[in-house]
Write a protein that holds these residues in place. Structure first.
Motif, PDB file in Angstrom:
ATOM      1  N   THR A 179       0.857  -1.255  -0.048  1.00 42.67           N
ATOM      2  CA  THR A 179       0.007   0.156   0.089  1.00 42.67           C
ATOM      3  C   THR A 179       0.895   1.255  -0.030  1.00 42.67           C
ATOM      4  O   THR A 179       2.020   1.246   0.265  1.00 42.67           O
ATOM      5  CB  THR A 179      -0.928   0.028   1.229  1.00 42.67           C
ATOM      6  OG1 THR A 179       0.021   0.287   2.485  1.00 42.67           O
ATOM      7  CG2 THR A 179      -1.777  -1.223   1.229  1.00 42.67           C
ATOM      8  N   ASP A 181       1.403   3.600   2.147  1.00 49.07           N
ATOM      9  CA  ASP A 181       1.972   3.738   3.227  1.00 49.07           C
ATOM     10  C   ASP A 181       2.802   2.326   3.836  1.00 49.07           C
ATOM     11  O   ASP A 181       3.226   2.368   4.922  1.00 49.07           O
ATOM     12  CB  ASP A 181       1.056   4.047   4.379  1.00 49.07           C
ATOM     13  CG  ASP A 181      -0.054   2.978   4.547  1.00 49.07           C
ATOM     14  OD1 ASP A 181      -0.148   1.948   3.783  1.00 49.07           O
ATOM     15  OD2 ASP A 181      -0.946   3.216   5.615  1.00 49.07           O
ATOM     16  N   ASP A 185      -1.350  -5.722   1.940  1.00 50.51           N
ATOM     17  CA  ASP A 185      -2.469  -6.146   1.830  1.00 50.51           C
ATOM     18  C   ASP A 185      -2.672  -7.073   0.684  1.00 50.51           C
ATOM     19  O   ASP A 185      -2.001  -7.320  -0.022  1.00 50.51           O
ATOM     20  CB  ASP A 185      -3.486  -4.977   1.532  1.00 50.51           C
ATOM     21  CG  ASP A 185      -4.860  -5.194   2.032  1.00 50.51           C
ATOM     22  OD1 ASP A 185      -5.154  -6.107   2.562  1.00 50.51           O
ATOM     23  OD2 ASP A 185      -5.495  -4.450   1.954  1.00 50.51           O
ATOM     24  N   ARG A 211     -19.138  -5.113  -2.566  1.00 53.67           N
ATOM     25  CA  ARG A 211     -17.788  -4.681  -2.426  1.00 53.67           C
ATOM     26  C   ARG A 211     -16.900  -5.870  -2.067  1.00 53.67           C
ATOM     27  O   ARG A 211     -17.537  -6.727  -1.428  1.00 53.67           O
ATOM     28  CB  ARG A 211     -17.765  -3.487  -1.746  1.00 53.67           C
ATOM     29  CG  ARG A 211     -18.380  -2.210  -1.824  1.00 53.67           C
ATOM     30  CD  ARG A 211     -17.986  -1.714  -3.306  1.00 53.67           C
ATOM     31  NE  ARG A 211     -18.493  -0.274  -3.372  1.00 53.67           N
ATOM     32  CZ  ARG A 211     -18.527   0.358  -4.429  1.00 53.67           C
ATOM     33  NH1 ARG A 211     -18.172  -0.380  -5.675  1.00 53.67           N
ATOM     34  NH2 ARG A 211     -19.109   1.348  -4.484  1.00 53.67           N
ATOM     35  N   ASN A 218      -9.566  -3.298   3.715  1.00 55.53           N
ATOM     36  CA  ASN A 218      -9.881  -2.236   2.980  1.00 55.53           C
ATOM     37  C   ASN A 218     -10.951  -2.629   1.932  1.00 55.53           C
ATOM     38  O   ASN A 218     -11.200  -3.727   1.799  1.00 55.53           O
ATOM     39  CB  ASN A 218      -8.680  -2.004   2.178  1.00 55.53           C
ATOM     40  CG  ASN A 218      -7.532  -1.198   2.996  1.00 55.53           C
ATOM     41  OD1 ASN A 218      -7.910  -0.318   3.619  1.00 55.53           O
ATOM     42  ND2 ASN A 218      -6.562  -1.990   3.179  1.00 55.53           N
ATOM     43  N   LYS A 233     -10.714  -1.456  -7.784  1.00 55.16           N
ATOM     44  CA  LYS A 233     -10.241  -0.486  -7.491  1.00 55.16           C
ATOM     45  C   LYS A 233     -10.544   0.016  -5.847  1.00 55.16           C
ATOM     46  O   LYS A 233     -11.892  -0.432  -5.439  1.00 55.16           O
ATOM     47  CB  LYS A 233     -11.056   0.890  -8.124  1.00 55.16           C
ATOM     48  CG  LYS A 233     -10.384   0.848  -9.591  1.00 55.16           C
ATOM     49  CD  LYS A 233     -11.248   2.143 -10.491  1.00 55.16           C
ATOM     50  CE  LYS A 233     -10.628   2.324 -12.041  1.00 55.16           C
ATOM     51  NZ  LYS A 233     -11.429   1.174 -12.665  1.00 55.16           N
ATOM     52  N   ILE A 234      -9.810   0.786  -5.394  1.00 55.63           N
ATOM     53  CA  ILE A 234      -9.974   0.983  -3.644  1.00 55.63           C
ATOM     54  C   ILE A 234     -11.108   1.924  -3.629  1.00 55.63           C
ATOM     55  O   ILE A 234     -11.222   2.797  -4.383  1.00 55.63           O
ATOM     56  CB  ILE A 234      -8.739   1.367  -2.893  1.00 55.63           C
ATOM     57  CG1 ILE A 234      -9.114   1.416  -1.479  1.00 55.63           C
ATOM     58  CG2 ILE A 234      -8.305   2.743  -3.695  1.00 55.63           C
ATOM     59  CD1 ILE A 234      -7.885   1.221  -0.823  1.00 55.63           C
ATOM     60  N   VAL A 235     -12.252   1.826  -2.636  1.00 64.43           N
ATOM     61  CA  VAL A 235     -13.077   2.666  -2.652  1.00 64.43           C
ATOM     62  C   VAL A 235     -13.028   3.397  -1.057  1.00 64.43           C
ATOM     63  O   VAL A 235     -13.332   2.834  -0.041  1.00 64.43           O
ATOM     64  CB  VAL A 235     -14.600   1.962  -2.618  1.00 64.43           C
ATOM     65  CG1 VAL A 235     -15.766   2.833  -2.561  1.00 64.43           C
ATOM     66  CG2 VAL A 235     -14.967   0.804  -3.756  1.00 64.43           C
ATOM     67  N   GLU A 236     -12.400   4.509  -1.367  1.00 69.34           N
ATOM     68  CA  GLU A 236     -11.940   5.295   0.112  1.00 69.34           C
ATOM     69  C   GLU A 236     -13.122   5.613   0.895  1.00 69.34           C
ATOM     70  O   GLU A 236     -13.103   5.738   2.178  1.00 69.34           O
ATOM     71  CB  GLU A 236     -11.178   6.425  -0.272  1.00 69.34           C
ATOM     72  CG  GLU A 236      -9.820   5.952  -1.105  1.00 69.34           C
ATOM     73  CD  GLU A 236      -8.718   5.777  -0.354  1.00 69.34           C
ATOM     74  OE1 GLU A 236      -8.894   5.462   0.832  1.00 69.34           O
ATOM     75  OE2 GLU A 236      -7.763   5.720  -0.885  1.00 69.34           O
ATOM     76  N   THR A 237     -14.396   5.825   0.185  1.00 65.31           N
ATOM     77  CA  THR A 237     -15.435   6.324   1.014  1.00 65.31           C
ATOM     78  C   THR A 237     -16.390   5.287   1.578  1.00 65.31           C
ATOM     79  O   THR A 237     -16.891   5.801   2.591  1.00 65.31           O
ATOM     80  CB  THR A 237     -16.387   7.219  -0.061  1.00 65.31           C
ATOM     81  OG1 THR A 237     -16.681   6.136  -1.099  1.00 65.31           O
ATOM     82  CG2 THR A 237     -15.712   8.506  -0.735  1.00 65.31           C
ATOM     83  N   GLU A 238     -15.943   4.128   1.449  1.00 61.36           N
ATOM     84  CA  GLU A 238     -16.828   3.158   1.981  1.00 61.36           C
ATOM     85  C   GLU A 238     -15.878   2.387   3.123  1.00 61.36           C
ATOM     86  O   GLU A 238     -14.836   2.527   3.142  1.00 61.36           O
ATOM     87  CB  GLU A 238     -17.393   2.118   1.131  1.00 61.36           C
ATOM     88  CG  GLU A 238     -18.446   2.943   0.179  1.00 61.36           C
ATOM     89  CD  GLU A 238     -19.064   1.882  -0.904  1.00 61.36           C
ATOM     90  OE1 GLU A 238     -19.246   0.717  -0.548  1.00 61.36           O
ATOM     91  OE2 GLU A 238     -19.225   2.413  -1.803  1.00 61.36           O
ATOM     92  N   SER A 239     -16.598   1.629   4.050  1.00 64.03           N
ATOM     93  CA  SER A 239     -16.025   1.151   4.945  1.00 64.03           C
ATOM     94  C   SER A 239     -16.430  -0.385   5.397  1.00 64.03           C
ATOM     95  O   SER A 239     -17.200  -0.940   4.774  1.00 64.03           O
ATOM     96  CB  SER A 239     -16.405   1.909   6.611  1.00 64.03           C
ATOM     97  OG  SER A 239     -16.342   1.218   7.544  1.00 64.03           O
TER      98      SER A 239
END
Length: 423
Positions: A179, A181, A185, A211, A218, A233-239
């Motif tokens: 990732t 940082d 993953d 998802r 993630n 694709k990563i979905v930053e807005t979802e948890s």
């Protein structure tokens, strides 16, 4: 309301009431597994505060390990995740104890680290014998759920579970990456998919978007096929936080997450039994035989009896079982003509939906799923008929939550039309 087995659930010192985080309910079962619930293998599983926290969190990262060094690290008496990048390079992430969380693990394995043993759901199966020949696609250590031990008791889901050696191994072929940082993953072979409904699990619920959840929790868009190498694709807005009504698909079985608060608003089995008795007290009649119909008790939910209501799924007219208009060509095509309106279609027995956790409201059971004949409230039928459930490796279809049969017909369910007594 329910009395699920409360194993591993602690109680608060002042009130001695168990702290329950929520329950996982397997879709496709009408209250119990076909041969009954046994131990860690059952149709619903309660997650509660453990007497002692057993959660873990990432700590040290060992990069550029040889396989031998990686093995030495993962042999320590602590949890770790190994990411095999090549034959000569493995990244091992050590995990340390987290006193703020409880960990629950789900999978096909019957080994002790698995809290909830899940096997493949076969649509409409009445016994475990129906499911034995199926080659399972569920991972032995499929996923883990971490629950915060303090309010609001947030539950978070992660792909993959730790095995008996406290390890998770992502081999060379598994999708994995570094990732931004500098963390690692990855995804499991068939993946863990999650769908959070919009407007919660209520009569106003609408389907969300499926998802995929990674090993580190993630959120990603779905891969092209279930086990494709290329991640979405990563979905930053979802948890990865579970909400009341979240669906978790393990590629072979789908679980419904109900929070403790959500379950408190759900009809009880006692309420469903009262609704059953109310329908029977109205003495609905068969328009052909004029005999009184009655839904059997909730314990008898697989063999029709002589008073069992049957329905013509094309129109919704309810009858008792009879042979009126039962022509040979109709029998062979399983089509029957309704004596009330002449509509032709399947003619099936009606069964009450007994798994209260699947109901979005406490309204009377007025609608039946097509083609299985499971009966529930209008809003519950409407909700499940809109939910695309993963099927196989790349298709989705709506299914009855009580037996997992794929829905058919224009809506997937029909409004029941009962005839009252003539006296």
């Amino acid at each position: 309301m329910y009395s699920p087995e409360q194993e591993n659930i602690s109680t608060t010192s002042s009130t001695k009431v168990p702290v329950k985080y929520g329950e996982l309910i397997v879709l496709g079962y009408n209250g119990t597994l076909p041969n009954g619930d046994r131990g860690r293998r059952k149709s619903r599983f309660a997650l509660g505060k453990r007497p002692k926290a057993n959660g873990v969190k990432p700590s040290t990262i060992h990069i550029a390990c040889s396989p031998q060094a990686a093995k030495a690290i993962s042999n320590k008496d602590q949890h770790s995740i190994s990411y095999t990048l090549s034959r000569v390079q493995t990244v091992v992430v050590e995990y340390t104890h987290d006193s703020n969380t409880d960990m629950y693990q789900i999978g096909r394995s019957t080994e002790s680290p698995i809290d909830f043993v899940v096997t493949d759901t076969v649509a409409g199966s009445q016994s475990n014998a129906d499911t034995q020949s199926v080659q399972s696609t569920i991972s032995r250590f499929a996923c883990r759920i971490m629950c915060q031990r303090t309010p609001p008791f947030t539950a978070r889901i992660y792909a993959a579970g730790f095995d008996s050696s406290k390890n998770i191994f992502l081999g060379e072929k598994a999708a994995k990456w570094k990732t931004p940082d500098a963390q690692m993953d990855g995804l499991t072979t068939n993946g863990v998919l999650v769908m959070h409904p919009r407007n919660g699990f209520t009569q106003d619920s609408k389907p969300g978007v499926w998802r995929e959840i990674s090993v580190c929790g993630n959120v990603f868009t779905l891969r092209e096929t279930r086990s494709a190498q290329q991640r979405g694709k990563i979905v930053e807005t979802e948890s990865q936080e579970l909400v009341d009504g979240s669906l978790i698909d393990l590629c072979g079985a789908t679980l419904l997450w109900r929070t403790a608060e959500g379950l408190a608003r759900t009809p009880t089995l006692k309420h469903l039994e009262a609704l059953r008795q109310e329908i029977n007290a109205a003495r609905p009649q068969c328009p052909v035989g004029f005999n009184t119909l009655a839904f059997p008790s909730m314990r008898r939910k697989d063999t029709p009896d002589e008073k069992q209501p049957w329905v013509y799924l094309q129109c919704g007219h309810v009858h008792g079982f009879h042979n009126w208009g039962n022509h040979r060509e109709e029998r062979e095509g399983r089509q029957r003509e309704c004596p009330m309106c002449r509509a032709k279609g399947p003619y099936v027995p009606l069964w009450l939906g007994c798994e209260a956790g699947f109901y979005v409201d406490a309204a009377p059971p007025t609608h039946a799923f097509n083609p299985c004949g499971h009966v529930c409230s209008d809003k519950t039928a409407a909700f499940w008929s809109q939910i695309p459930l993963p099927h196989g490796t790349h298709t989705f279809h709506a299914a009855c939550p009580f037996c997992a049969q794929q829905l058919s017909g224009e809506q997937g369910f029909v409004r029941l039309i009962f005839q009252g007594p003539l006296d």
